[in-house]
Design a protein around this motif. Structure first.
Motif, PDB file in Angstrom:
ATOM      1  N   GLU A   5     -19.149  22.906  21.330  1.00  0.00           N
ATOM      2  CA  GLU A   5     -17.855  23.238  21.917  1.00  0.00           C
ATOM      3  C   GLU A   5     -16.905  23.733  20.839  1.00  0.00           C
ATOM      4  O   GLU A   5     -16.525  22.959  19.963  1.00  0.00           O
ATOM      5  N   VAL A   7     -17.217  25.382  18.166  1.00  0.00           N
ATOM      6  CA  VAL A   7     -17.621  24.986  16.826  1.00  0.00           C
ATOM      7  C   VAL A   7     -17.307  26.089  15.816  1.00  0.00           C
ATOM      8  O   VAL A   7     -17.677  27.244  16.003  1.00  0.00           O
ATOM      9  N   SER A  25     -19.102  28.481  21.392  1.00  0.00           N
ATOM     10  CA  SER A  25     -19.436  27.519  22.440  1.00  0.00           C
ATOM     11  C   SER A  25     -20.736  27.957  23.090  1.00  0.00           C
ATOM     12  O   SER A  25     -20.933  29.137  23.346  1.00  0.00           O
ATOM     13  N   ALA A  56     -20.967  18.110   9.225  1.00  0.00           N
ATOM     14  CA  ALA A  56     -19.988  18.184  10.311  1.00  0.00           C
ATOM     15  C   ALA A  56     -19.382  19.586  10.370  1.00  0.00           C
ATOM     16  O   ALA A  56     -19.236  20.233   9.349  1.00  0.00           O
ATOM     17  N   ARG A  59     -14.336  22.585  12.709  1.00  0.00           N
ATOM     18  CA  ARG A  59     -13.622  22.280  13.947  1.00  0.00           C
ATOM     19  C   ARG A  59     -14.633  22.256  15.077  1.00  0.00           C
ATOM     20  O   ARG A  59     -15.713  22.815  14.975  1.00  0.00           O
ATOM     21  N   GLY A  60     -14.233  21.655  16.187  1.00  0.00           N
ATOM     22  CA  GLY A  60     -15.084  21.649  17.367  1.00  0.00           C
ATOM     23  C   GLY A  60     -16.028  20.461  17.401  1.00  0.00           C
ATOM     24  O   GLY A  60     -16.027  19.633  16.488  1.00  0.00           O
ATOM     25  N   ARG A  61     -16.822  20.380  18.471  1.00  0.00           N
ATOM     26  CA  ARG A  61     -17.700  19.225  18.678  1.00  0.00           C
ATOM     27  C   ARG A  61     -19.127  19.679  18.948  1.00  0.00           C
ATOM     28  O   ARG A  61     -19.367  20.729  19.533  1.00  0.00           O
ATOM     29  N   ILE A  63     -22.436  17.996  20.821  1.00  0.00           N
ATOM     30  CA  ILE A  63     -22.873  16.839  21.611  1.00  0.00           C
ATOM     31  C   ILE A  63     -24.390  16.903  21.765  1.00  0.00           C
ATOM     32  O   ILE A  63     -24.933  17.899  22.242  1.00  0.00           O
TER      33      ILE A  63
END
Lengths: 220, 257
Positions: A5, A7, A25, A56, A59-61, A63
């Motif tokens: 998401e 990223v 995304s 990591a 920014r962003g996630r 999952i």
């Protein structure tokens, strides 16, 4: 499914920041085997580290549903001063797998003989790749992130690793980085091309390979 | 949540095992060395004393005065030094997603703290056996003192691990100051008997306070140069600064590239 998401990922180089992914995304579905293409330095290894969780995003996630392997390549994942056997034990312990079962599989599969009792720093890169590939095949991951190490070594070993991987892919998925079009066609359903911070998916691997080749020619 | 915790514990366990296997290369000589090192100091100390012929700085047993301080200092400093190199030494393992910088640092703290606790207990028991003297007058003071030394080592070590990764040549700097710090920790002399100008300088060395705390658990009438508050605050500030750096520079610390 591995879902990304928004990223964003970049890292500093001598000539300024290099963007690997620009606000991306998208998702890797668990029924699809994806071949990842991109020129050298496009950030395929960084993408794998992001997907595995070893690194990591800025920014962003990301999952992850299901177990994702570490990035399987020619380097990383092993401690150089430990023997092959000790490294197997270490990895089994952190992933909560049975050392004895994994070891017997790996010894049989990697077939590096007495090198199992030597420090990994004495290994050739091919031997490291065999060991990494062997261990990961013994552990049950839902996603395998494989960077070029499927088929290293002689013809017999190549055949053996392809057979084992095909067996695994009945229940798991692979994300494969390779320069070999033949290998990508053999294992991947769809393709993704990483180019200038954009990751674009194509419905067939052939299409992805064609786009990648066009990119290559354009930059030359 | 439970799952994450068990992964974390398994990882730290595996890392502790890995640290024990490689602490001193493939010869596994490291554990014997941990015992030999204090013995060498003792021999050197005894040699100098027999040459100079001075009396004990405090109490009847000079060896006890010296040994207790040395063990406390070495415990604390070894944790700092070993923990400081934790991230660099484990870079390839950080490619495995379950392995986090925090685990790597914690594993080294645990292994080093356990190693030096065992060495310290062995030497105190050894001295007891040889000299027939039960060395420790006030275990209720000594034990918290030794724990404070462990806490200082762990907190400062954590901070040093971050700085080693973020500041070039920081490991060299640590190597450079560890001997002066040892001299400034009151191991070889009675701190309270030192000139005020010297005392005003060494007072800021947190290791001195750890040494003095433990010593005041050994001798009934010992007058230490000791501020427990300074030691504990110093260690706690290091810990928080380390945690802050870990948070702020997470990406740079994690990045294997």
């Amino acid at each position: 499914m591995i879902r990304l998401e928004n990223v964003h990922k970049s890292y500093p180089t001598k000539s300024g920041r290099k963007v690997i992914l620009r606000e991306f995304s998208g998702a890797f579905e668990n029924s699809r085997n994806v071949g990842i293409l991109g020129h050298n330095g496009a950030g395929k290894s960084t993408l794998f580290r992001l997907l595995s969780g070893a690194e990591a995003p800025d920014r962003g996630r990301i999952i992850r549903e299901g177990r994702v392997s570490w990035p399987l390549g020619f380097s990383g994942g092993f401690h150089n001063s430990l023997t092959g056997r000790e490294n197997v034990r270490f990895i089994c312990q952190i992933y909560g797998a049975s050392y004895r079962e994994v070891l017997s599989f790996v010894e049989d599969f990697a077939a590096i003989g007495r090198f199992m009792d030597m420090p990994v720093k004495s290994y050739s890169s091919g031997m490291k790749a065999r060991l990494a590939f062997g261990i990961s095949m013994a552990l049950n991951f839902d996603y395998y992130l494989i960077d070029e190490v499927v088929a290293v070594g002689d013809a017999a070993f190549k055949k053996k690793s392809k057979t084992v991987l095909s067996e695994r892919l009945k229940s798991s998925s692979v994300l494969l980085v390779s320069h070999s079009a033949q290998l990508l066609k053999e294992f991947c359903d769809v393709g993704g091309v990483l180019h200038n911070g954009e990751l674009v998916f194509y419905p067939t691997i052939d299409e992805a390979i064609a786009v990648h080749e066009a990119n290559q020619n354009a930059t030359i | 949540m439970v799952n994450a915790l068990s992964t974390c514990l398994r990882t730290i366990g595996a890392l502790c095992r890995r640290e024990m296997l490689t602490r001193f290369g493939k010869y596994r000589f490291g554990y014997i060395w941990a015992f030999i090192e204090p013995v060498l100091y003792i021999v050197a100390f005894a040699g100098v004393r027999s040459f100079v012929g001075s009396s004990s700085p405090f109490g009847e047993n000079a060896l006890l005065f010296f040994l207790i301080a040395l063990l406390t200092f070495r415990t604390s400093m070894s944790i700092v030094r070993r923990t400081g190199g934790a991230i660099d030494a484990n870079m390839p393992l950080l490619a495995l997603p379950p392995v986090k910088t925090f685990d790597v640092v914690l594993a080294r703290i645990v292994v080093e703290a356990v190693t030096w606790s065992v060495v310290s207990v062995a030497f105190v028991l050894g001295l007891w056996t040889v000299s027939g003297l039960w060395a420790i007058a006030r275990p209720d003071v000594l034990l918290p003192g030794y724990l404070a030394a462990l806490y200082l080592g762990a907190s400062l070590g954590f901070l040093v691990a971050m700085l080693t990764k973020l500041v070039p040549f920081f490991d060299r700097f640590m190597a450079l100051i560890s001997l002066p710090l040892m001299v400034m920790s009151g191991i070889f002399y009675l701190p309270i008997a030192m000139p005020p100008q010297f005392l005003a300088v060494i007072w800021f060395n947190p290791f001195l306070h750890a040494v003095e705390w433990v010593r005041s658990g050994v001798f009934y009438t010992y007058e230490p140069v000791l501020s427990r508050g300074y030691l504990l605050w110093f260690a706690t500030c290091c810990l928080f600064l380390g945690l802050l750096l870990n948070k702020l520079y997470q990406r740079r610390l994690y990045s294997t590239a």
